[in-house]
Design an enzyme around this catalytic site. Structure first.
Site, PDB file in Angstrom:
ATOM      1  N   LYS A  83       0.814  -1.230   0.000  1.00  0.00           N
ATOM      2  CA  LYS A  83       0.000   0.000   0.000  1.00  0.00           C
ATOM      3  C   LYS A  83       0.842   1.272   0.000  1.00  0.00           C
ATOM      4  CE  LYS A  83      -0.902  -0.021   5.012  1.00  0.00           C
ATOM      5  NZ  LYS A  83       0.239   0.743   5.447  1.00  0.00           N
ATOM      6  N   VAL A 118       8.278  -0.731   7.025  1.00  0.00           N
ATOM      7  CA  VAL A 118       8.664   0.144   8.128  1.00  0.00           C
ATOM      8  C   VAL A 118      10.182   0.206   8.216  1.00  0.00           C
ATOM      9  CG1 VAL A 118       8.670   0.375  10.649  1.00  0.00           C
ATOM     10  CG2 VAL A 118       6.554  -0.186   9.460  1.00  0.00           C
ATOM     11  N   GLY A 170      10.368   2.724  27.540  1.00  0.00           N
ATOM     12  CA  GLY A 170      11.832   2.659  27.456  1.00  0.00           C
ATOM     13  C   GLY A 170      12.317   1.376  26.812  1.00  0.00           C
ATOM     14  N   GLY A 171      11.648   0.988  25.717  1.00  0.00           N
ATOM     15  CA  GLY A 171      12.101  -0.185  24.955  1.00  0.00           C
ATOM     16  C   GLY A 171      13.053   0.250  23.857  1.00  0.00           C
ATOM     17  N   ARG A 201       4.536  -2.675  19.382  1.00  0.00           N
ATOM     18  CA  ARG A 201       3.880  -2.682  18.076  1.00  0.00           C
ATOM     19  C   ARG A 201       2.887  -3.845  18.012  1.00  0.00           C
ATOM     20  NH1 ARG A 201       6.388   0.605  14.323  1.00  0.00           N
ATOM     21  NH2 ARG A 201       5.398  -0.571  12.652  1.00  0.00           N
ATOM     22  N   HIS A 230      43.291  -9.793  15.879  1.00  0.00           N
ATOM     23  CA  HIS A 230      43.766  -8.952  16.968  1.00  0.00           C
ATOM     24  C   HIS A 230      44.395  -7.690  16.405  1.00  0.00           C
ATOM     25  CE1 HIS A 230      45.528  -7.818  20.789  1.00  0.00           C
ATOM     26  NE2 HIS A 230      46.657  -7.576  20.138  1.00  0.00           N
TER      27      HIS A 230
HETATM   28  P1  NAI Z   1       9.272  -2.579  23.084  1.00  0.00           P
HETATM   29  O1  NAI Z   1       8.373  -3.704  23.366  1.00  0.00           O
HETATM   30  O2  NAI Z   1      10.691  -2.787  22.766  1.00  0.00           O
HETATM   31  O3  NAI Z   1       9.244  -1.577  24.364  1.00  0.00           O
HETATM   32  C1  NAI Z   1       8.082  -1.024  24.867  1.00  0.00           C
HETATM   33  C2  NAI Z   1       8.338  -0.563  26.284  1.00  0.00           C
HETATM   34  O4  NAI Z   1       7.235   0.224  26.692  1.00  0.00           O
HETATM   35  C3  NAI Z   1       8.475  -1.693  27.275  1.00  0.00           C
HETATM   36  O5  NAI Z   1       9.633  -1.506  28.042  1.00  0.00           O
HETATM   37  C4  NAI Z   1       7.205  -1.579  28.122  1.00  0.00           C
HETATM   38  O6  NAI Z   1       7.388  -1.988  29.437  1.00  0.00           O
HETATM   39  C5  NAI Z   1       6.914  -0.102  28.034  1.00  0.00           C
HETATM   40  N1  NAI Z   1       5.520   0.269  28.232  1.00  0.00           N
HETATM   41  C6  NAI Z   1       4.407  -0.364  27.771  1.00  0.00           C
HETATM   42  N2  NAI Z   1       3.300   0.319  28.122  1.00  0.00           N
HETATM   43  C7  NAI Z   1       3.719   1.425  28.775  1.00  0.00           C
HETATM   44  C8  NAI Z   1       3.047   2.543  29.375  1.00  0.00           C
HETATM   45  N3  NAI Z   1       1.714   2.679  29.316  1.00  0.00           N
HETATM   46  N4  NAI Z   1       3.794   3.503  29.995  1.00  0.00           N
HETATM   47  C9  NAI Z   1       5.145   3.400  30.035  1.00  0.00           C
HETATM   48  N5  NAI Z   1       5.821   2.368  29.494  1.00  0.00           N
HETATM   49  C10 NAI Z   1       5.120   1.401  28.860  1.00  0.00           C
HETATM   50  O7  NAI Z   1       8.523  -1.742  21.967  1.00  0.00           O
HETATM   51  P2  NAI Z   1       9.050  -0.565  21.011  1.00  0.00           P
HETATM   52  O8  NAI Z   1      10.233   0.098  21.593  1.00  0.00           O
HETATM   53  O9  NAI Z   1       7.847   0.258  20.702  1.00  0.00           O
HETATM   54  O10 NAI Z   1       9.527  -1.341  19.720  1.00  0.00           O
HETATM   55  C11 NAI Z   1       8.570  -2.083  18.947  1.00  0.00           C
HETATM   56  C12 NAI Z   1       9.215  -3.184  18.171  1.00  0.00           C
HETATM   57  O11 NAI Z   1      10.095  -2.691  17.186  1.00  0.00           O
HETATM   58  C13 NAI Z   1       9.988  -4.103  19.081  1.00  0.00           C
HETATM   59  O12 NAI Z   1       9.556  -5.419  18.861  1.00  0.00           O
HETATM   60  C14 NAI Z   1      11.399  -3.925  18.653  1.00  0.00           C
HETATM   61  O13 NAI Z   1      12.120  -5.120  18.735  1.00  0.00           O
HETATM   62  C15 NAI Z   1      11.309  -3.408  17.218  1.00  0.00           C
HETATM   63  N6  NAI Z   1      12.446  -2.528  16.957  1.00  0.00           N
HETATM   64  C16 NAI Z   1      13.698  -3.037  16.905  1.00  0.00           C
HETATM   65  C17 NAI Z   1      14.775  -2.226  16.751  1.00  0.00           C
HETATM   66  C18 NAI Z   1      16.148  -2.818  16.756  1.00  0.00           C
HETATM   67  O14 NAI Z   1      16.272  -4.010  16.520  1.00  0.00           O
HETATM   68  N7  NAI Z   1      17.183  -2.058  17.013  1.00  0.00           N
HETATM   69  C19 NAI Z   1      14.640  -0.767  16.619  1.00  0.00           C
HETATM   70  C20 NAI Z   1      13.296  -0.340  16.733  1.00  0.00           C
HETATM   71  C21 NAI Z   1      12.250  -1.199  16.871  1.00  0.00           C
END
Ligand code: NAI
Length: 453
Positions: free
Chosen positions: A33, A39, A181-182, A267, A439
């Site tokens: 779409k 993403v 803080g994810g 997500r 190394h």
């Molecule tokens: P996440 O699941 O990593 O973190 C979400 C955080 O929000 C958790 O720590 C949770 O405890 C907290 N949370 C949930 N509800 C809340 C609330 N109401 N108030 C305060 N804190 C709350 O999700 P995120 O960061 O949105 O990432 C989504 C997806 O995208 C993940 O599955 C991630 O693996 C993927 N991603 C991966 C990346 C990488 O590999 N470097 C980069 C960006 C995204």
């Protein structure tokens, strides 16, 4: 015409499956779409890494005096964004070119599965019906928008953002509040902090970084705090009022002001409105469950990537897509999640693969855990004045196999695949001892940790 395969979604799972299937000679149609690349290429992995690289250069220059380099530093957000857009355009163009070269057709439309006939599955795209023998559902995921009072109004006014809008900001906000803080929250906090914003991260749990190792999470937090990022842990957001975020901690209500507020609390799989019910594909918690061959409950209908709700990472999506296509082609292949590397591209980076100490202990496993200071690596010492990185390895005492490697240190993102190989191939400590590492490299720390067991 009847296609061999229709793919819904042109993100990492979709485009990689299209490439593999097209190369194998299948007649493939991708229905996407938006822009090809999903993403990851358009508003996720690649744009954030482009921004974070600029942040890293700015950080290094700002603290160059430790290395005998002095500079006046200005991060020009407009230039950073321009470069980000250029990188995205080039990569998405590359995906389209690769599709074209392999004879894969692409239609820009929201595809809806209509039903099944003797010829195969029918999918509607822009009011035209297309038929294929097989389907791959790779529709990805979208940010979770929580039902917190004020969120909808904030989203409409532009005070509240998801990562998509945050990556399109033309100006650096003075204050930036991150809810969650994810991975996304920490990477965005890292960039906007380096770009000059006052950043506060509000996290519901008592640690950041989701499932990363607890000690490493603490180290990451202290490193980010030293850079000026504030953390409010164990805090539940109760209300948002035009950038003012109210939260509850230990029964008390407090608030923090943000010019912009980022929602990054996870997500959710995109399964709504795509007609799954028309052919009986089941969903669980909004995602499409699959077996180890990426097959759904309906014959010849596969799912891969974030939509299957397993591990929302682009590299998992790639592998799942390969497994799906290999099974379509009659080759035996199955998905394993034992050694999926995870990386947080903050400065310093965090990377891990396999079990953490906490996971192994929760499973009741008898393990040895060794934590080694990164300063055992000469190159780390040379490049990280005052650095406090560590590597933590987890070994199963029954089999003497390495089952987890977790680290906080720059280059961790590039080192972790080697550790992943060891975990995936179930290598024993004695086998790893015979591997020669170059190394001086930061990666040698794995060898050091193995010999320090
Ligand atoms: P996440 O699941 O990593 O973190 C979400 C955080 O929000 C958790 O720590 C949770 O405890 C907290 N949370 C949930 N509800 C809340 C609330 N109401 N108030 C305060 N804190 C709350 O999700 P995120 O960061 O949105 O990432 C989504 C997806 O995208 C993940 O599955 C991630 O693996 C993927 N991603 C991966 C990346 C990488 O590999 N470097 C980069 C960006 C995204």
């Amino acid at each position: 015409m009847i296609y061999d395969l229709i793919i819904l979604g042109g993100g990492p799972a979709g485009y990689l499956a299209a490439e593999r299937a097209g190369k194998a000679g299948l007649k493939v149609l991708v229905i996407e779409k938006d822009n090809m690349g999903g993403v990851c290429l358009n508003e996720g992995c690649i744009p954030t890494k482009t921004l974070l690289y600029s942040a890293k250069i700015a950080d290094s220059a700002a603290h160059g005096e430790k290395y005998g380099v002095k500079a006046n530093v200005l991060l020009d957000h407009a230039v950073v964004m321009k470069r980000k857009n250029k990188v995205v355009k080039k990569l998405t163009g590359g995906v389209r070119a690769s599709m074209k070269a392999l004879g894969v057709e692409i239609i820009k439309a929201f595809g809806i599965i209509k039903g099944q006939s003797a010829d195969g599955y029918t999918v509607d795209a822009n009011d035209t019906e297309y038929i294929a023998k097989r389907l791959l559902i790779a529709t990805g995921s979208s940010p979770v928008v929580p039902p917190i009072p004020g969120v909808d109004t904030g989203l409409k006014s532009g005070a509240v953002l998801t990562s998509t809008e945050a990556l399109a900001l033309t100006e650096v906000p003075k204050s930036f509040v991150v809810i969650g803080g994810g991975v996304i929250g920490l990477e965005m906090a890292g960039y906007f902090n380096s770009a000059g914003a006052t950043v506060t991260v509000i996290e519901m749990l008592d640690k950041i970084g989701g499932s990363i190792d607890d000690d490493i999470a603490k180290k990451l937090q202290s490193n980010l705090e030293k850079k000026g990022i504030s953390f409010k842990l164990g805090c539940k957001v109760t209300k948002i009022d035009n950038g003012k975020v109210f939260f509850e901690a230990n029964g008390e209500i407090d608030s923090v002001d943000g010019d912009k507020v980022l929602l990054s609390i996870g997500r959710r799989a995109n399964t709504a409105g795509i007609g799954l019910e028309n052919i009986g594909v089941v969903t669980e918690h909004g995602a499409i469950p699959t077996d180890e061959y990426q097959k759904t409950n309906v014959p010849e209908v596969y799912a891969a990537g974030d939509v299957d709700g397993q591990s929302m990472l682009a590299h998992t999506a790639y592998r799942e897509a390969e497994v799906a296509v290999n099974n379509m082609l009659g080759e035996h292949d199955s998905m394993r999640y034992t050694a999926v590397p995870a990386v947080i591209y903050t400065n310093p980076e965090v990377a891990g693969v396999g079990m953490t100490e906490a996971m192994a202990k929760e499973k009741g496993m008898d393990v040895t855990v060794k934590t080694v200071n990164m300063n055992y690596s000469g190159r780390y010492m040379a490049e990280n004045e005052g650095g406090d990185g560590v590597i933590k390895i987890v070994v199963d005492n029954q089999s003497n196999k390495l089952i987890g490697v977790h680290m906080i240190a720059n280059y961790a993102s590039e080192i972790i695949y080697g550790a992943g190989l060891m975990v995936e191939r179930e290598m024993t400590v004695n086998e790893i001892k015979k591997i020669i590492f170059p190394h001086p490299t930061v990666g040698e720390i794995i060898r050091e940790a193995i010999f320090q067991l």
